[in-house]
Scaffold this motif. Structure first.
Motif, PDB file in Angstrom:
ATOM      1  N   LEU A  20      -3.416   5.016  -4.882  1.00 32.50           N
ATOM      2  CA  LEU A  20      -2.806   6.261  -5.324  1.00 32.50           C
ATOM      3  C   LEU A  20      -3.200   6.605  -6.751  1.00 32.50           C
ATOM      4  CD1 LEU A  20       0.854   6.073  -3.967  1.00 32.50           C
ATOM      5  CD2 LEU A  20      -0.836   7.813  -3.388  1.00 32.50           C
ATOM      6  N   ALA A  21      -3.316   5.588  -7.609  1.00 27.24           N
ATOM      7  CA  ALA A  21      -3.708   5.840  -9.002  1.00 27.24           C
ATOM      8  C   ALA A  21      -5.089   6.484  -9.057  1.00 27.24           C
ATOM      9  CB  ALA A  21      -3.693   4.532  -9.800  1.00 27.24           C
ATOM     10  N   ASP A  22      -6.035   5.989  -8.260  1.00 26.76           N
ATOM     11  CA  ASP A  22      -7.376   6.570  -8.206  1.00 26.76           C
ATOM     12  C   ASP A  22      -7.317   8.010  -7.703  1.00 26.76           C
ATOM     13  OD1 ASP A  22      -8.984   4.100  -8.833  1.00 26.76           O
ATOM     14  OD2 ASP A  22      -7.984   3.408  -7.021  1.00 26.76           O
TER      15      ASP A  22
ATOM     16  N   LEU B 161       0.929   0.776  -8.433  1.00 28.22           N
ATOM     17  CA  LEU B 161       0.403   2.030  -8.968  1.00 28.22           C
ATOM     18  C   LEU B 161       0.258   1.945 -10.489  1.00 28.22           C
ATOM     19  CD1 LEU B 161       1.734   5.539  -7.869  1.00 28.22           C
ATOM     20  CD2 LEU B 161       0.780   5.109 -10.116  1.00 28.22           C
ATOM     21  N   ILE B 162       1.275   1.418 -11.153  1.00 27.68           N
ATOM     22  CA  ILE B 162       1.233   1.325 -12.618  1.00 27.68           C
ATOM     23  C   ILE B 162       0.190   0.314 -13.071  1.00 27.68           C
ATOM     24  CG2 ILE B 162       2.559   0.685 -14.670  1.00 27.68           C
ATOM     25  CD1 ILE B 162       5.017   1.847 -13.244  1.00 27.68           C
ATOM     26  N   ARG B 163       0.116  -0.820 -12.385  1.00 23.96           N
ATOM     27  CA  ARG B 163      -0.905  -1.820 -12.744  1.00 23.96           C
ATOM     28  C   ARG B 163      -2.308  -1.238 -12.616  1.00 23.96           C
ATOM     29  NH1 ARG B 163       1.426  -5.491 -15.932  1.00 23.96           N
ATOM     30  NH2 ARG B 163       2.710  -7.044 -14.845  1.00 23.96           N
ATOM     31  N   LYS B 164      -2.535  -0.411 -11.593  1.00 26.63           N
ATOM     32  CA  LYS B 164      -3.862   0.178 -11.417  1.00 26.63           C
ATOM     33  C   LYS B 164      -4.164   1.161 -12.544  1.00 26.63           C
ATOM     34  CE  LYS B 164      -7.740   0.636  -9.195  1.00 26.63           C
ATOM     35  NZ  LYS B 164      -7.767   1.015  -7.768  1.00 26.63           N
ATOM     36  N   LEU B 165      -3.166   1.904 -13.004  1.00 22.03           N
ATOM     37  CA  LEU B 165      -3.373   2.798 -14.141  1.00 22.03           C
ATOM     38  C   LEU B 165      -3.718   2.003 -15.405  1.00 22.03           C
ATOM     39  CD1 LEU B 165      -0.475   5.361 -13.574  1.00 22.03           C
ATOM     40  CD2 LEU B 165      -2.930   5.815 -13.366  1.00 22.03           C
ATOM     41  N   GLN B 166      -3.096   0.841 -15.566  1.00 25.56           N
ATOM     42  CA  GLN B 166      -3.447  -0.028 -16.689  1.00 25.56           C
ATOM     43  C   GLN B 166      -4.905  -0.479 -16.581  1.00 25.56           C
ATOM     44  OE1 GLN B 166       0.527  -2.443 -16.120  1.00 25.56           O
ATOM     45  NE2 GLN B 166      -0.407  -3.074 -18.059  1.00 25.56           N
ATOM     46  N   TYR B 167      -5.296  -0.840 -15.372  1.00 25.49           N
ATOM     47  CA  TYR B 167      -6.671  -1.296 -15.131  1.00 25.49           C
ATOM     48  C   TYR B 167      -7.681  -0.183 -15.414  1.00 25.49           C
ATOM     49  CZ  TYR B 167     -10.751  -2.672 -12.320  1.00 25.49           C
ATOM     50  OH  TYR B 167     -12.022  -2.944 -11.886  1.00 25.49           O
TER      51      TYR B 167
ATOM     52  N   ASP C 218       7.938  -3.434 -23.093  1.00 24.00           N
ATOM     53  CA  ASP C 218       8.235  -4.076 -21.820  1.00 24.00           C
ATOM     54  C   ASP C 218       9.111  -3.167 -20.960  1.00 24.00           C
ATOM     55  OD1 ASP C 218       6.859  -6.397 -22.480  1.00 24.00           O
ATOM     56  OD2 ASP C 218       8.622  -7.284 -23.448  1.00 24.00           O
ATOM     57  N   PHE C 219       8.979  -3.319 -19.644  1.00 23.58           N
ATOM     58  CA  PHE C 219       9.905  -2.670 -18.739  1.00 23.58           C
ATOM     59  C   PHE C 219      11.237  -3.409 -18.782  1.00 23.58           C
ATOM     60  CE2 PHE C 219       6.061  -0.861 -17.068  1.00 23.58           C
ATOM     61  CZ  PHE C 219       6.452   0.337 -16.517  1.00 23.58           C
ATOM     62  N   GLY C 220      12.229  -2.805 -18.189  1.00 24.63           N
ATOM     63  CA  GLY C 220      13.510  -3.474 -18.088  1.00 24.63           C
ATOM     64  C   GLY C 220      13.447  -4.604 -17.080  1.00 24.63           C
ATOM     65  N   PRO C 221      14.442  -5.499 -17.095  1.00 19.98           N
ATOM     66  CA  PRO C 221      14.452  -6.620 -16.148  1.00 19.98           C
ATOM     67  C   PRO C 221      14.530  -6.124 -14.706  1.00 19.98           C
ATOM     68  CG  PRO C 221      16.576  -6.388 -17.261  1.00 19.98           C
ATOM     69  CD  PRO C 221      15.616  -5.474 -17.965  1.00 19.98           C
ATOM     70  N   GLY C 222      13.822  -6.821 -13.809  1.00 18.73           N
ATOM     71  CA  GLY C 222      13.867  -6.466 -12.403  1.00 18.73           C
ATOM     72  C   GLY C 222      12.724  -5.592 -11.947  1.00 18.73           C
ATOM     73  N   PHE C 223      11.745  -5.304 -12.837  1.00 19.79           N
ATOM     74  CA  PHE C 223      10.599  -4.490 -12.422  1.00 19.79           C
ATOM     75  C   PHE C 223       9.372  -5.398 -12.332  1.00 19.79           C
ATOM     76  CE2 PHE C 223       7.309  -1.234 -12.617  1.00 19.79           C
ATOM     77  CZ  PHE C 223       7.829  -0.290 -11.750  1.00 19.79           C
ATOM     78  N   PHE C 224       8.573  -5.487 -13.381  1.00 23.70           N
ATOM     79  CA  PHE C 224       7.388  -6.336 -13.316  1.00 23.70           C
ATOM     80  C   PHE C 224       7.742  -7.814 -13.196  1.00 23.70           C
ATOM     81  CE2 PHE C 224       4.003  -3.494 -15.520  1.00 23.70           C
ATOM     82  CZ  PHE C 224       3.913  -2.747 -14.371  1.00 23.70           C
ATOM     83  N   ASP C 225       8.891  -8.229 -13.723  1.00 23.11           N
ATOM     84  CA  ASP C 225       9.218  -9.649 -13.732  1.00 23.11           C
ATOM     85  C   ASP C 225       9.818 -10.137 -12.415  1.00 23.11           C
ATOM     86  OD1 ASP C 225      11.553  -8.208 -13.981  1.00 23.11           O
ATOM     87  OD2 ASP C 225      12.480  -9.613 -15.380  1.00 23.11           O
ATOM     88  N   GLU C 226      10.138  -9.240 -11.490  1.00 19.53           N
ATOM     89  CA  GLU C 226      10.832  -9.641 -10.271  1.00 19.53           C
ATOM     90  C   GLU C 226       9.977 -10.563  -9.406  1.00 19.53           C
ATOM     91  OE1 GLU C 226      14.167  -9.752  -7.713  1.00 19.53           O
ATOM     92  OE2 GLU C 226      13.878  -9.188  -9.813  1.00 19.53           O
ATOM     93  N   ALA C 227       8.709 -10.240  -9.212  1.00 10.17           N
ATOM     94  CA  ALA C 227       7.821 -11.081  -8.392  1.00 10.17           C
ATOM     95  C   ALA C 227       7.636 -12.449  -9.033  1.00 10.17           C
ATOM     96  CB  ALA C 227       6.467 -10.393  -8.203  1.00 10.17           C
TER      97      ALA C 227
END
Length: 238
Positions: free
Chosen positions: A139-141, A163-169, A213-222
């Motif tokens: 989706l980012a592409d 989606l956000i990680r791909k935008l970072q990439y 950083d994002f809030g807790p429960g977003f990127f850190d959840e996995a």
């Protein structure tokens, strides 16, 4: 009032699809097909190519057609592997993506195609719904390509880490600039961490990292789940 004058905004909600085989003239697919014939000043080949290319990228098919039914209603089909299928016979991911792809494909192209017009902002609600993680990333592409081709800005409401990680990439690869993306993160009003505001702006830096950083429960959840699984597995083996 002066700033709002001429503001052009369109909202694409989550597809709350009611199963039906036939659509009236207000259906989004028919609207796309109608727009494709509106003006001789528009490079039709370019924006129909855009739609068909992204239908392929998301493995939806390669072309859409309509069949008349009792003059007023139309049946829409999508071609995949040289066979035509009714759109209703496809999965919910297809139903979610098609209106987004065709809506954007019917917008005004950049660089002077068509008559004078306002720059449009398109707001899209959770485009990642029902999509495999691979396609959430893609989706980012898609959105980057859309902004490069059409005279639009896009606001996304999303919960997709992919989606956000791909935008970072894409930023780290210099395919987009840091200024091209702004992330607005909202904490739940009843769960605002101590020392933080409910809303914060996060930017993607040149190296692809995030300014905050994002809030807790977003990127850190996995990561948290992986760590808990590791601990549980280790205890079970002892």
């Amino acid at each position: 009032e002066g700033l709002l004058k001429g503001l052009c905004v369109e909202f694409i909600p989550i597809s709350r699809y009611k199963p039906t085989r036939f659509f009236d003239n207000k259906d989004y697919i028919n609207e796309y097909l109608k727009n494709a014939k509106k003006s001789e000043n528009i490079n039709l080949h370019k924006f129909t190519d855009f739609a068909n290319r992204w239908l392929k990228e998301f493995d939806l098919g390669d072309k859409i057609r309509k069949l008349s039914y009792k003059n007023t209603f139309y049946e829409f089909q999508i071609r995949k592997n040289n066979k035509w299928f009714d759109i209703i016979d496809n999965g919910s991911g297809v139903i979610q993506l098609i209106p987004i792809i065709l809506n954007i494909s019917s917008q005004k192209l950049k660089k002077g195609f068509g008559s004078p017009h306002f720059h449009k902002t398109i707001i899209i609600e959770e485009p990642e719904i029902n999509l495999h993680p691979k396609f959430q990333s893609k989706l980012a592409d898609f959105f980057v390509d859309a902004i490069k081709n059409f005279d639009i800005s896009i606001i996304l409401e999303t919960h997709s880490e992919y989606l956000i990680r791909k935008l970072q990439y894409l930023t780290a690869k210099k395919e987009i600039k840091p200024a091209d993306t702004i992330i607005h993160y909202f904490h739940h009003p009843d769960k605002i961490p101590k020392g933080e505001e409910q809303f914060k702006q996060i930017n993607i830096l040149e190296d692809g990292s995030l300014s905050k950083d994002f809030g807790p429960g977003f990127f850190d959840e996995a990561d948290n789940l992986a760590m808990e699984l590791f601990k549980y597995t280790k205890i079970s083996k002892n």
